[in-house]
Write a protein that holds these residues in place. Sequence first.
Motif, PDB file in Angstrom:
ATOM      1  N   PHE B 108      38.073  -8.322 -54.235  1.00 31.51           N
ATOM      2  CA  PHE B 108      39.493  -8.121 -53.918  1.00 31.51           C
ATOM      3  C   PHE B 108      40.013  -6.862 -54.610  1.00 31.51           C
ATOM      4  N   ILE B 109      39.688  -6.735 -55.896  1.00 27.64           N
ATOM      5  CA  ILE B 109      40.143  -5.569 -56.669  1.00 27.64           C
ATOM      6  C   ILE B 109      39.537  -4.300 -56.089  1.00 27.64           C
ATOM      7  N   ASN B 110      38.314  -4.409 -55.615  1.00 31.72           N
ATOM      8  CA  ASN B 110      37.651  -3.262 -55.017  1.00 31.72           C
ATOM      9  C   ASN B 110      38.463  -2.751 -53.824  1.00 31.72           C
ATOM     10  N   ALA B 111      38.872  -3.698 -52.962  1.00 28.95           N
ATOM     11  CA  ALA B 111      39.683  -3.320 -51.810  1.00 28.95           C
ATOM     12  C   ALA B 111      41.027  -2.765 -52.262  1.00 28.95           C
ATOM     13  N   LEU B 112      41.631  -3.403 -53.256  1.00 29.90           N
ATOM     14  CA  LEU B 112      42.921  -2.932 -53.771  1.00 29.90           C
ATOM     15  C   LEU B 112      42.789  -1.500 -54.285  1.00 29.90           C
ATOM     16  N   GLY B 113      41.688  -1.230 -54.992  1.00 24.42           N
ATOM     17  CA  GLY B 113      41.453   0.117 -55.509  1.00 24.42           C
ATOM     18  C   GLY B 113      41.441   1.140 -54.391  1.00 24.42           C
ATOM     19  N   PHE B 114      40.775   0.796 -53.291  1.00 20.83           N
ATOM     20  CA  PHE B 114      40.736   1.750 -52.188  1.00 20.83           C
ATOM     21  C   PHE B 114      42.129   2.000 -51.642  1.00 20.83           C
ATOM     22  N   TRP B 115      42.874   0.926 -51.380  1.00 20.72           N
ATOM     23  CA  TRP B 115      44.166   1.122 -50.712  1.00 20.72           C
ATOM     24  C   TRP B 115      45.156   1.835 -51.611  1.00 20.72           C
ATOM     25  N   SER B 555      40.968 -10.210 -46.830  1.00 20.72           N
ATOM     26  CA  SER B 555      42.353 -10.364 -47.244  1.00 20.72           C
ATOM     27  C   SER B 555      43.148  -9.114 -46.896  1.00 20.72           C
ATOM     28  N   PHE B 556      44.373  -9.331 -46.429  1.00 25.82           N
ATOM     29  CA  PHE B 556      45.256  -8.226 -46.091  1.00 25.82           C
ATOM     30  C   PHE B 556      46.144  -7.862 -47.282  1.00 25.82           C
ATOM     31  N   ILE B 557      46.061  -8.685 -48.326  1.00 20.26           N
ATOM     32  CA  ILE B 557      46.977  -8.502 -49.460  1.00 20.26           C
ATOM     33  C   ILE B 557      46.795  -7.154 -50.180  1.00 20.26           C
ATOM     34  N   PRO B 558      45.549  -6.663 -50.396  1.00 19.56           N
ATOM     35  CA  PRO B 558      45.419  -5.364 -51.062  1.00 19.56           C
ATOM     36  C   PRO B 558      46.215  -4.269 -50.359  1.00 19.56           C
ATOM     37  N   PHE B 559      46.170  -4.278 -49.041  1.00 19.02           N
ATOM     38  CA  PHE B 559      46.908  -3.288 -48.266  1.00 19.02           C
ATOM     39  C   PHE B 559      48.396  -3.415 -48.536  1.00 19.02           C
ATOM     40  N   VAL B 560      48.900  -4.658 -48.554  1.00 18.86           N
ATOM     41  CA  VAL B 560      50.343  -4.869 -48.714  1.00 18.86           C
ATOM     42  C   VAL B 560      50.790  -4.469 -50.115  1.00 18.86           C
ATOM     43  N   ILE B 561      50.011  -4.826 -51.128  1.00 16.87           N
ATOM     44  CA  ILE B 561      50.371  -4.453 -52.502  1.00 16.87           C
ATOM     45  C   ILE B 561      50.527  -2.938 -52.600  1.00 16.87           C
ATOM     46  N   SER B 562      49.539  -2.219 -52.027  1.00 18.40           N
ATOM     47  CA  SER B 562      49.561  -0.759 -52.122  1.00 18.40           C
ATOM     48  C   SER B 562      50.713  -0.177 -51.316  1.00 18.40           C
ATOM     49  N   LEU B 563      50.961  -0.756 -50.135  1.00 20.09           N
ATOM     50  CA  LEU B 563      52.061  -0.284 -49.297  1.00 20.09           C
ATOM     51  C   LEU B 563      53.389  -0.409 -50.034  1.00 20.09           C
ATOM     52  N   GLY B 564      53.552  -1.518 -50.762  1.00 19.17           N
ATOM     53  CA  GLY B 564      54.793  -1.730 -51.516  1.00 19.17           C
ATOM     54  C   GLY B 564      55.021  -0.609 -52.519  1.00 19.17           C
ATOM     55  N   LEU B 565      53.980  -0.251 -53.272  1.00 15.90           N
ATOM     56  CA  LEU B 565      54.133   0.825 -54.252  1.00 15.90           C
ATOM     57  C   LEU B 565      54.445   2.152 -53.567  1.00 15.90           C
ATOM     58  N   PHE B 566      53.832   2.357 -52.413  1.00 14.62           N
ATOM     59  CA  PHE B 566      54.060   3.577 -51.635  1.00 14.62           C
ATOM     60  C   PHE B 566      55.538   3.681 -51.261  1.00 14.62           C
ATOM     61  N   ILE B 567      56.104   2.560 -50.784  1.00 16.92           N
ATOM     62  CA  ILE B 567      57.532   2.555 -50.422  1.00 16.92           C
ATOM     63  C   ILE B 567      58.385   2.770 -51.660  1.00 16.92           C
ATOM     64  N   ALA B 568      58.037   2.058 -52.737  1.00 16.11           N
ATOM     65  CA  ALA B 568      58.842   2.147 -53.954  1.00 16.11           C
ATOM     66  C   ALA B 568      58.872   3.578 -54.487  1.00 16.11           C
ATOM     67  N   VAL B 599      51.843 -14.141 -53.887  1.00 16.46           N
ATOM     68  CA  VAL B 599      51.113 -14.904 -52.866  1.00 16.46           C
ATOM     69  C   VAL B 599      49.653 -15.035 -53.271  1.00 16.46           C
ATOM     70  N   ARG B 600      49.105 -13.929 -53.708  1.00 24.25           N
ATOM     71  CA  ARG B 600      47.700 -13.930 -54.117  1.00 24.25           C
ATOM     72  C   ARG B 600      47.471 -14.914 -55.273  1.00 24.25           C
ATOM     73  N   ASP B 605      42.232 -19.348 -52.702  1.00 24.70           N
ATOM     74  CA  ASP B 605      41.306 -18.834 -51.697  1.00 24.70           C
ATOM     75  C   ASP B 605      39.905 -18.902 -52.283  1.00 24.70           C
ATOM     76  N   HIS B 606      39.180 -19.926 -51.880  1.00 29.85           N
ATOM     77  CA  HIS B 606      37.873 -20.139 -52.502  1.00 29.85           C
ATOM     78  C   HIS B 606      36.742 -19.464 -51.760  1.00 29.85           C
ATOM     79  N   GLY B 607      37.087 -18.689 -50.711  1.00 28.39           N
ATOM     80  CA  GLY B 607      36.015 -18.065 -49.947  1.00 28.39           C
ATOM     81  C   GLY B 607      35.294 -19.084 -49.092  1.00 28.39           C
ATOM     82  N   PHE B 608      34.111 -18.725 -48.624  1.00 23.41           N
ATOM     83  CA  PHE B 608      33.376 -19.643 -47.753  1.00 23.41           C
ATOM     84  C   PHE B 608      31.904 -19.588 -48.098  1.00 23.41           C
TER      85      PHE B 608
END
Lengths: 110, 625
Positions: B108-115, B555-568, B599-600, B605-608
Amino acid sequence: MANLQQNSNNPKASYEYRRKKHAEEMRMQVITFTMMIFFTVIAFAAVGAGFSKWFIIPFVLLLAVVQVIFQLYYFMHMSHKGHEAAQLFMYSGVLVGFITILTFLTIIWW
Amino acid sequence: MSTIAHTQKRGFAGTVWEYLTTVDHKKIAILYLLAGGFFFIVGGIEAMMIRIQLAVPNNDFVSAGLFNEIITMHGTTMIFLAAMPLLFAFMNAVMPLQIGARDVAFPFINALGFWLFFFGGLFLNLSWFLGGAPDAGWTSYASLSLASEGHGIDFYALGLQISGFGTLMGGINFLVTIINMRAPGMTYMRMPLFTWTTFVASALILFAFPPLTVGLFMLIFDRMFGSGFFDVAMGGNTIIWEHFFWIFGHPEVYILVLPAFGIFSEIFPTFSRKRLFGYSSMVFATVLIGFLGFMVWAHHMFTTGLGPIANAIFAVATMAIAVPTGIKIFNWIMTIWGGSIQFTVPMLYAIAFIPSFVMGGVTGVMQAAAPADYQLHDTYFIVAHFHYVIVGGIVLGLIGGAHFYWPLMFGTMLSEKLGKITFVLFLVGFHLTFFIQHFLGLMGMPRRVWTFLPGQGLETGNLISSIGAAFMAVGIIIMLINIVITQKNNVQVGRDPWKDGRTLEWALPSPTPFYNFKQLPLVRGLDPFWIEKMEGKTEMTPAEPIGDIHMPNNSFIPFVISLGLFIAAFGAMYQMDDKAWAIPVLVIGMAVTFGAMLVRSIKDDHGFHIHKEDLLEEDGKGGTR
Ligand code: HEM
Ligand SMILES: [Cu+2]
């Protein structure tokens, strides 16, 4: 991970062993906790007694450092096995921070 | 969702959604490659504009102010948004496979880092359309940047802050992955050199980015909220910024060059069919370079008046770095020595790298002599030096690495013929562009200068330099054509496409299954796949029976977290103009970010699991092998 591993297959023996270990650890924790409170009292006393600030500041900082070490080693179990990587990184971080502060104190003029 | 049907064909929208939400390190690698490649082209276009402007004396292709914006954005884009993400692409694509891991430690953090990186870079580049880019150089020295008008510097500070968070997260994820996720038998001293350099570079990121963050916060506060850290009139000191910047900045150059060293350390043994010469001294040299990299930053500040003692200490420390670097150079040469060498495209880049990088290192040592640096500082000599290390080291590593790892990432092989054309054009262009700049510098041409006068002996050198740049541009265009053709033909080349793969990543079927290893491999020494091959096997010996595999959910959350900072960031920037909408925008952006984080935190979210039966069944069908 590594600190979850059992070091004996005999459940009875390892139970006894861990009991003893825990008791020992508890004793160390109580001792360090007392010392930490004691240090805090000394720190307040040093300020209250009105020594020169050239004594008080380094002295309180020193006590603080000792307390951090106690905290890490006795309460956060850094002395246990399996924390070598964490130790390495913490000490590297301390070193980098120290060098930064050292240069800021020595070669930046105000 | 929980079966292997996962990997089946999707429509276009489905693919986009998959990439927006992915937490798979192999897909994040492709995202980094795309975004980093895009910014590389943007930075390259800026470079071409610089060289066009400087091709002839008294040119007015761009105005002086625009020129400052272009050089600033060129440097910033290339370092933060092109070189680092491209290296992250290879780290993500290769490192987990090299250590025999099913996944990274924190997908998850990996994806967050990218976004975060992506939105930070986007924010920075939007400055072009919103009233002007930053113009105080990529170093953004405070005395310049505090005086800069408009919002350029604010774009720089906020954009780098956001993308810096992303880089830091990426680095931490790599560190934990390497410490905790190695396959059975993969001891530290059996890790491939690319993994080792990723490890040390990530540690440098961990320690170097916080000073940058602090410096940027101070800059933001000085510019937007009226504080005076760097403002001499208010009792501040502009030199503090320089220290913070270079405490980050010098480790940064090693963050970039070490992974490139790692890529070359993989290419040399593969195409010499010999194990890496002096493996343990290579590891030692890598760690030592990382350590010394923190002790030398003031060599960028010799001329600020640190005094002779400080200058001497930092000069000696800087020269000391040449020792471990030299160890590496000799080890590479000894690796090739006596090997059965194949001149593939990656190998050509690796061989060209050695003399090119050594030249950059030699000029580095020259600059490290503080009295000499008083002459060299802020001239084109410096420009020549750092391009020799950056292009001759990092960019050659990136392009060579792209050819080398392309089959691993995409299953196809880039054309060797076009690759060789690119190589020749790029290498010739590179030396044409930058070699002559040493002499321009010695003749007194200052760095970051908008134009020059005729009759001062600078015309020929600058013209040659600009012609060289054109060669490089053509080389890169041919590489892009190569990529398009290769992906269009889509000829899958299968497992171990170079035939001489030594490390674990080449032992995997192609395309790599999304769970990487069906059974974790047993590592029996350095170059584990080579060891198995020497014993006549074609696959790794498994270290465990087939069992259920646990995977994280997208998860779509990394994208949303980053988008929020972008707007801010827009709100934070425009509030200094007293725009009524600015504060609400800031609040909304922060609310989006923290809401997504909430939300996160709350949602479990235990994965599968991929079930054993599905894995066995896939085996029965013959799978993808
Ligand atoms: C290995 C990768 C390296 C990279 C990416 C790199 C990059 C850079 C960059 C970007 C600058 C420009 C600083 C400015 O804005 O003025 C610079 C300057 C400098 N580099 Fe390097 N460098 C590398 C290696 C070295 C080595 C090996 C040495 C010495 C042994 C060295 C010594 C210096 C010195 C002394 C300067 C300061 C020159 C000045 O500003 O007057 N560098 N380098
Ligand atoms: Cu440096």
